[in-house]
Motif scaffolding. Structure first.
Motif, PDB file in Angstrom:
ATOM      1  N   PRO A 262      70.586  49.338 106.680  1.00 25.51           N
ATOM      2  CA  PRO A 262      71.101  50.699 106.540  1.00 25.51           C
ATOM      3  C   PRO A 262      71.520  51.267 107.894  1.00 25.51           C
ATOM      4  CG  PRO A 262      68.993  50.445 105.395  1.00 25.51           C
ATOM      5  CD  PRO A 262      69.187  49.221 106.223  1.00 25.51           C
ATOM      6  N   GLU A 263      72.542  52.088 107.882  1.00 30.61           N
ATOM      7  CA  GLU A 263      73.055  52.690 109.106  1.00 30.61           C
ATOM      8  C   GLU A 263      71.970  53.452 109.860  1.00 30.61           C
ATOM      9  OE1 GLU A 263      77.001  55.307 110.140  1.00 30.61           O
ATOM     10  OE2 GLU A 263      75.710  56.008 108.510  1.00 30.61           O
ATOM     11  N   GLU A 264      71.084  54.117 109.129  1.00 25.82           N
ATOM     12  CA  GLU A 264      70.052  54.910 109.807  1.00 25.82           C
ATOM     13  C   GLU A 264      69.031  54.046 110.536  1.00 25.82           C
ATOM     14  OE1 GLU A 264      69.104  54.946 105.297  1.00 25.82           O
ATOM     15  OE2 GLU A 264      70.857  55.124 106.614  1.00 25.82           O
ATOM     16  N   ARG A 265      68.953  52.765 110.194  1.00 26.19           N
ATOM     17  CA  ARG A 265      68.047  51.861 110.905  1.00 26.19           C
ATOM     18  C   ARG A 265      68.690  51.253 112.145  1.00 26.19           C
ATOM     19  NH1 ARG A 265      64.569  51.651 112.150  1.00 26.19           N
ATOM     20  NH2 ARG A 265      63.474  49.699 111.803  1.00 26.19           N
ATOM     21  N   LEU A 266      69.984  51.149 112.152  1.00 28.94           N
ATOM     22  CA  LEU A 266      70.700  50.668 113.345  1.00 28.94           C
ATOM     23  C   LEU A 266      72.060  51.362 113.373  1.00 28.94           C
ATOM     24  CD1 LEU A 266      70.922  48.820 115.809  1.00 28.94           C
ATOM     25  CD2 LEU A 266      71.803  47.025 114.301  1.00 28.94           C
ATOM     26  N   HIS A 267      72.112  52.460 114.106  1.00 29.43           N
ATOM     27  CA  HIS A 267      73.345  53.250 114.135  1.00 29.43           C
ATOM     28  C   HIS A 267      74.191  52.859 115.341  1.00 29.43           C
ATOM     29  CE1 HIS A 267      76.066  56.588 113.464  1.00 29.43           C
ATOM     30  NE2 HIS A 267      76.035  56.790 114.774  1.00 29.43           N
ATOM     31  N   VAL A 268      75.418  52.435 115.069  1.00 30.05           N
ATOM     32  CA  VAL A 268      76.404  52.215 116.127  1.00 30.05           C
ATOM     33  C   VAL A 268      77.660  52.974 115.737  1.00 30.05           C
ATOM     34  CG1 VAL A 268      75.495  49.977 116.881  1.00 30.05           C
ATOM     35  CG2 VAL A 268      77.190  50.046 115.049  1.00 30.05           C
ATOM     36  N   ASN A 269      78.373  53.459 116.721  1.00 31.43           N
ATOM     37  CA  ASN A 269      79.556  54.276 116.447  1.00 31.43           C
ATOM     38  C   ASN A 269      80.825  53.457 116.275  1.00 31.43           C
ATOM     39  OD1 ASN A 269      78.372  56.944 116.520  1.00 31.43           O
ATOM     40  ND2 ASN A 269      77.975  56.548 118.680  1.00 31.43           N
ATOM     41  N   GLY A 270      80.763  52.190 116.624  1.00 38.26           N
ATOM     42  CA  GLY A 270      81.908  51.305 116.467  1.00 38.26           C
ATOM     43  C   GLY A 270      81.456  49.872 116.660  1.00 38.26           C
ATOM     44  N   PRO A 271      82.321  48.903 116.397  1.00 34.77           N
ATOM     45  CA  PRO A 271      81.951  47.495 116.554  1.00 34.77           C
ATOM     46  C   PRO A 271      81.590  47.163 118.000  1.00 34.77           C
ATOM     47  CG  PRO A 271      83.978  47.710 115.290  1.00 34.77           C
ATOM     48  CD  PRO A 271      83.687  49.055 115.861  1.00 34.77           C
ATOM     49  N   ILE A 272      80.590  46.309 118.157  1.00 34.64           N
ATOM     50  CA  ILE A 272      80.111  45.873 119.465  1.00 34.64           C
ATOM     51  C   ILE A 272      80.056  44.343 119.485  1.00 34.64           C
ATOM     52  CG2 ILE A 272      78.145  45.913 121.074  1.00 34.64           C
ATOM     53  CD1 ILE A 272      77.433  48.664 119.908  1.00 34.64           C
ATOM     54  N   TYR A 273      80.471  43.767 120.600  1.00 35.11           N
ATOM     55  CA  TYR A 273      80.467  42.315 120.780  1.00 35.11           C
ATOM     56  C   TYR A 273      79.652  42.022 122.028  1.00 35.11           C
ATOM     57  CZ  TYR A 273      82.567  37.586 121.141  1.00 35.11           C
ATOM     58  OH  TYR A 273      82.779  36.233 121.203  1.00 35.11           O
ATOM     59  N   THR A 274      78.532  41.314 121.891  1.00 33.34           N
ATOM     60  CA  THR A 274      77.622  41.169 123.019  1.00 33.34           C
ATOM     61  C   THR A 274      76.906  39.824 122.989  1.00 33.34           C
ATOM     62  OG1 THR A 274      75.746  42.212 124.149  1.00 33.34           O
ATOM     63  CG2 THR A 274      75.736  42.282 121.756  1.00 33.34           C
ATOM     64  N   ASP A 275      76.359  39.432 124.132  1.00 34.47           N
ATOM     65  CA  ASP A 275      75.570  38.197 124.212  1.00 34.47           C
ATOM     66  C   ASP A 275      74.362  38.260 123.299  1.00 34.47           C
ATOM     67  OD1 ASP A 275      76.665  36.337 126.255  1.00 34.47           O
ATOM     68  OD2 ASP A 275      76.502  38.093 127.549  1.00 34.47           O
ATOM     69  N   SER A 276      73.943  37.108 122.824  1.00 32.66           N
ATOM     70  CA  SER A 276      72.748  37.036 121.987  1.00 32.66           C
ATOM     71  C   SER A 276      71.487  37.321 122.785  1.00 32.66           C
ATOM     72  CB  SER A 276      72.635  35.641 121.359  1.00 32.66           C
ATOM     73  OG  SER A 276      72.337  34.690 122.376  1.00 32.66           O
ATOM     74  N   SER A 277      71.568  37.158 124.117  1.00 33.88           N
ATOM     75  CA  SER A 277      70.467  37.356 125.064  1.00 33.88           C
ATOM     76  C   SER A 277      69.543  36.152 125.146  1.00 33.88           C
ATOM     77  CB  SER A 277      69.633  38.610 124.720  1.00 33.88           C
ATOM     78  OG  SER A 277      68.826  38.388 123.579  1.00 33.88           O
ATOM     79  N   PHE A 278      69.869  35.044 124.465  1.00 33.67           N
ATOM     80  CA  PHE A 278      69.023  33.855 124.500  1.00 33.67           C
ATOM     81  C   PHE A 278      69.544  32.789 125.460  1.00 33.67           C
ATOM     82  CE2 PHE A 278      68.147  35.175 119.928  1.00 33.67           C
ATOM     83  CZ  PHE A 278      66.969  35.824 120.270  1.00 33.67           C
ATOM     84  N   PHE A 279      70.580  33.129 126.241  1.00 36.77           N
ATOM     85  CA  PHE A 279      71.160  32.179 127.190  1.00 36.77           C
ATOM     86  C   PHE A 279      71.633  30.905 126.480  1.00 36.77           C
ATOM     87  CE2 PHE A 279      67.358  34.168 129.290  1.00 36.77           C
ATOM     88  CZ  PHE A 279      68.053  35.241 129.810  1.00 36.77           C
ATOM     89  N   ASP A 280      72.150  31.056 125.263  1.00 35.83           N
ATOM     90  CA  ASP A 280      72.578  29.900 124.482  1.00 35.83           C
ATOM     91  C   ASP A 280      74.091  29.859 124.297  1.00 35.83           C
ATOM     92  OD1 ASP A 280      72.869  32.055 122.795  1.00 35.83           O
ATOM     93  OD2 ASP A 280      71.482  31.337 121.262  1.00 35.83           O
ATOM     94  N   ASN A 281      74.782  30.640 125.114  1.00 40.09           N
ATOM     95  CA  ASN A 281      76.251  30.670 125.073  1.00 40.09           C
ATOM     96  C   ASN A 281      76.779  31.197 123.747  1.00 40.09           C
ATOM     97  OD1 ASN A 281      78.733  30.302 126.395  1.00 40.09           O
ATOM     98  ND2 ASN A 281      79.087  28.345 125.373  1.00 40.09           N
ATOM     99  N   ARG A 282      75.981  31.987 123.050  1.00 34.81           N
ATOM    100  CA  ARG A 282      76.433  32.596 121.798  1.00 34.81           C
ATOM    101  C   ARG A 282      76.562  34.097 121.981  1.00 34.81           C
ATOM    102  NH1 ARG A 282      72.157  29.668 117.780  1.00 34.81           N
ATOM    103  NH2 ARG A 282      72.835  27.522 118.112  1.00 34.81           N
ATOM    104  N   MET A 283      77.486  34.659 121.238  1.00 37.79           N
ATOM    105  CA  MET A 283      77.646  36.099 121.220  1.00 37.79           C
ATOM    106  C   MET A 283      77.561  36.569 119.777  1.00 37.79           C
ATOM    107  SD  MET A 283      80.553  36.722 124.147  1.00 37.79           S
ATOM    108  CE  MET A 283      80.161  38.479 124.308  1.00 37.79           C
ATOM    109  N   ILE A 284      77.187  37.811 119.583  1.00 36.98           N
ATOM    110  CA  ILE A 284      77.052  38.349 118.234  1.00 36.98           C
ATOM    111  C   ILE A 284      77.852  39.645 118.113  1.00 36.98           C
ATOM    112  CG2 ILE A 284      74.813  37.307 117.779  1.00 36.98           C
ATOM    113  CD1 ILE A 284      73.535  40.007 118.422  1.00 36.98           C
ATOM    114  N   PHE A 285      78.260  39.932 116.887  1.00 41.53           N
ATOM    115  CA  PHE A 285      78.935  41.183 116.554  1.00 41.53           C
ATOM    116  C   PHE A 285      77.943  42.110 115.859  1.00 41.53           C
ATOM    117  CE2 PHE A 285      82.472  38.168 116.663  1.00 41.53           C
ATOM    118  CZ  PHE A 285      83.430  38.879 117.379  1.00 41.53           C
ATOM    119  N   ILE A 286      78.041  43.389 116.155  1.00 35.44           N
ATOM    120  CA  ILE A 286      77.296  44.433 115.446  1.00 35.44           C
ATOM    121  C   ILE A 286      78.338  45.432 114.960  1.00 35.44           C
ATOM    122  CG2 ILE A 286      75.504  46.185 115.586  1.00 35.44           C
ATOM    123  CD1 ILE A 286      75.661  43.545 118.270  1.00 35.44           C
TER     124      ILE A 286
END
Length: 554
Positions: A262-286
């Protein structure tokens, strides 16, 4: 134009009796693009899909028509340029489905970060130039404070700045459906739930047709065609082997998983593209969508059942950990997940054991010794380019085999069904104006606008229908019109077709599915005259799909 269960039955009879120029096996985005290309050129072509349209990879993507920023990390400049051009073409031809949306790329001072401030500036500048982005959509950068003002939920520690660049949100199954409807207008002979079970060969042991099975009735029949096109995505190797062609495994499918909260559990104002943070050369979309937020993808090698990829606990743990790291106040748990999906990317196998995230998603067009042509790999965004390339080879082989020649047609300017709408901000004004016609039939403003945004220029046909049908019991007028239109004009045969692919309700309106599923099943039972056994089967299939989506089956 009618594209219904009746159309399907008529098309099956045509497939039995017509010597086709081209038969396409596979009803995902690739096959849909090819049948539009073939139909526009006047080929006598047919398409069969063993399940529902887009029921495989083409309803399981990240739901973006993007320009491939990540390929610049691999210096794949040519790929980015080509994909970006195709992205603009899709937008021009399907503006009711494809929407220009600013994407944020946060830059962190972290070990193993995909982009530094310098590399991000270079990449986004090159990205804009390759994409020929209009001035209003050109990239710009926000400092740390401005980034957090725009997206306050982002992790503050080590944040340097953020790039903002153009991308396009979309719906993959919707594009596939609108392509099928356009091909139907061109005269392509299309049927879902028809499986190619074997191949037919001529005296020279060249493929000359397929033995097909109507999955609904069990009937088997032959389809004859001068050229057979294998456009089955992850099933490409299996289809090629079925034709007794070479058995080399060319596909390297990877599994991509997305989770919806649900939006209220993770609110973003627009699409975000960022590293996974695991140093595995992957990126994720939110990505925010219809009051929800979804995020992914996992991108892992897959060796399981290609007919039924599912979300695992490992997938859930990975994505939740990644998102909670980047949005530390969210503290998401598995109980927050309302829906999910898993799909396979039809990557082409490459030697060298590369990480699947770093494998270019280029397409491959091959021809087996028995004449079977296979198109594989590629991306959602370049479906038209793949179709164009396929038809060049198909046209050449048809001329050699039959002497037939077909005119050149530029499908860059062929609008998808529903695509006769204005672009950009003018589309919003169009929606508001067209919705007035819907409101005159008794629809609320919200219901009318939803229909226009979903069906584009076809919405006027839906509004015209509003006063000439008996509304299904226990459904609001808006839901009823949605359902009737998909039955009569989008070849929806099952409740799962309706909830999962003709609408996106199972993924992004879970509670509404629970509220309306009984009424939808009851009306479809009446509409299709199902017996008790068939109705029970349809209900079981829908419940299984819902359980997989909301993870209650785990």
């Amino acid at each position: 134009m009618a594209f219904s269960a009746k159309t399907r039955q008529e098309n099956i009879e045509k497939l039995k009796s017509t010597q086709l120029d081209l038969l396409i096996i596979g009803g995902g985005i690739t096959g849909a693009g090819i049948t539009v290309e073939a139909g526009a050129k006047g080929l006598a072509n047919g398409l069969i899909e063993m399940g529902d349209f887009a029921s495989g990879t083409s309803s399981r993507s990240t739901k973006l028509i993007h320009g491939g920023l990540r390929y610049l990390k691999q210096f794949d400049v040519e790929n980015v340029a080509e994909v970006s051009r195709e992205r603009e073409i899709i937008y021009n031809n399907a503006a009711h489905i494809v929407h220009p949306t600013p994407m944020i790329l946060p830059i962190y001072d972290e070990q193993g970060a995909s982009f530094s401030s310098f590399s991000a500036e270079v990449a986004l500048k090159l990205y804009d130039e390759l994409s020929d982005v209009q001035e209003e959509y050109k990239n710009y950068f926000l400092d740390k404070d401005a980034t957090l003002e725009r997206e306050p939920a982002l992790k503050k520690e080590d944040l340097l700045q953020a790039g903002v660049y153009l991308d396009y949100t979309s719906d993959d199954a919707r594009i596939t459906t609108e392509l099928m409807k356009k091909a139907n207008e061109f005269g392509s002979i299309i049927a879902n739930y028809v499986k190619a079970v074997d191949f037919i060969f001529d005296d020279q042991q060249k493929v000359a047709g397929v033995k097909a099975q109507d999955v609904v009735t069990g009937e088997q029949f032959d389809i004859k065609a001068d050229i057979i096109m294998n456009a089955t995505g992850p099933w490409s190797d299996e289809t090629r082997e079925k034709s007794a062609a070479e058995s080399e495994q060319r596909m390297r499918p990877t599994k991509g998983v997305h989770l919806v909260v649900p939006e209220e559990r993770l609110h973003v104002n627009g699409p975000i593209y960022t590293d996974s943070s695991f140093f595995d050369n992957r990126m994720i979309f939110i990505i925010p969508r219809n009051g929800k937020t979804y995020f992914g993808t996992t991108d892992t090698d897959y060796t399981g059942d290609i007919n039924h990829p599912t979300v695992s606990q490992e997938d859930i743990d990975y994505l939740l950990k990644a998102v909670n790291y980047r949005f530390p106040e969210a503290k998401l748990t598995a109980s927050d997940i309302e829906a999910s999906w898993a799909g396979l990317r039809p990557l082409i196998a490459e030697s060298g054991g590369k990480n699947p995230s770093a494998v270019s998603r280029g397409s491959s067009l091959t021809e087996s010794e028995n004449g079977l042509i296979t198109i594989a790999g590629g991306k959602l965004t370049d479906y038209r380019k793949m179709a164009e390339g396929s038809l060049k080879l198909i046209s050449k082989r048809l001329k050699e085999k039959t002497g037939k020649e077909y005119p050149e047609v530029d499908t860059k300017v062929v609008k998808l069904s529903g695509g006769d709408v204005p672009l950009g901000s003018k589309f919003d004004a169009y929606v508001e104006e067209q919705a007035k016609k819907g409101m005159e039939t008794g629809l609320s403003k919200e219901e009318a606008e939803k229909l226009v945004r979903w069906f584009g220029s076809n919405a006027s046909e839906i509004f015209d229908r509003a006063n000439s049908f008996t509304k299904p019991a226990n459904l609001d007028l808006g839901d009823a019109l949605f359902l009737i239109y998909t039955l009569e004009n989008e070849m929806a045969l099952t409740p799962t077709d309706f909830f999962d692919r003709r609408t996106e309700s199972i993924l992004f309106d879970h509670h509404h599915v629970l509220e309306t599923k009984e009424a939808v099943v009851e009306f479809m039972t009446y509409y299709y005259q199902w017996d008790a056994t068939t109705k029970e089967k349809m209900v079981a299939e829908l419940e299984e799909t819902i359980a997989e989506a909301d993870l209650s089956n785990l």
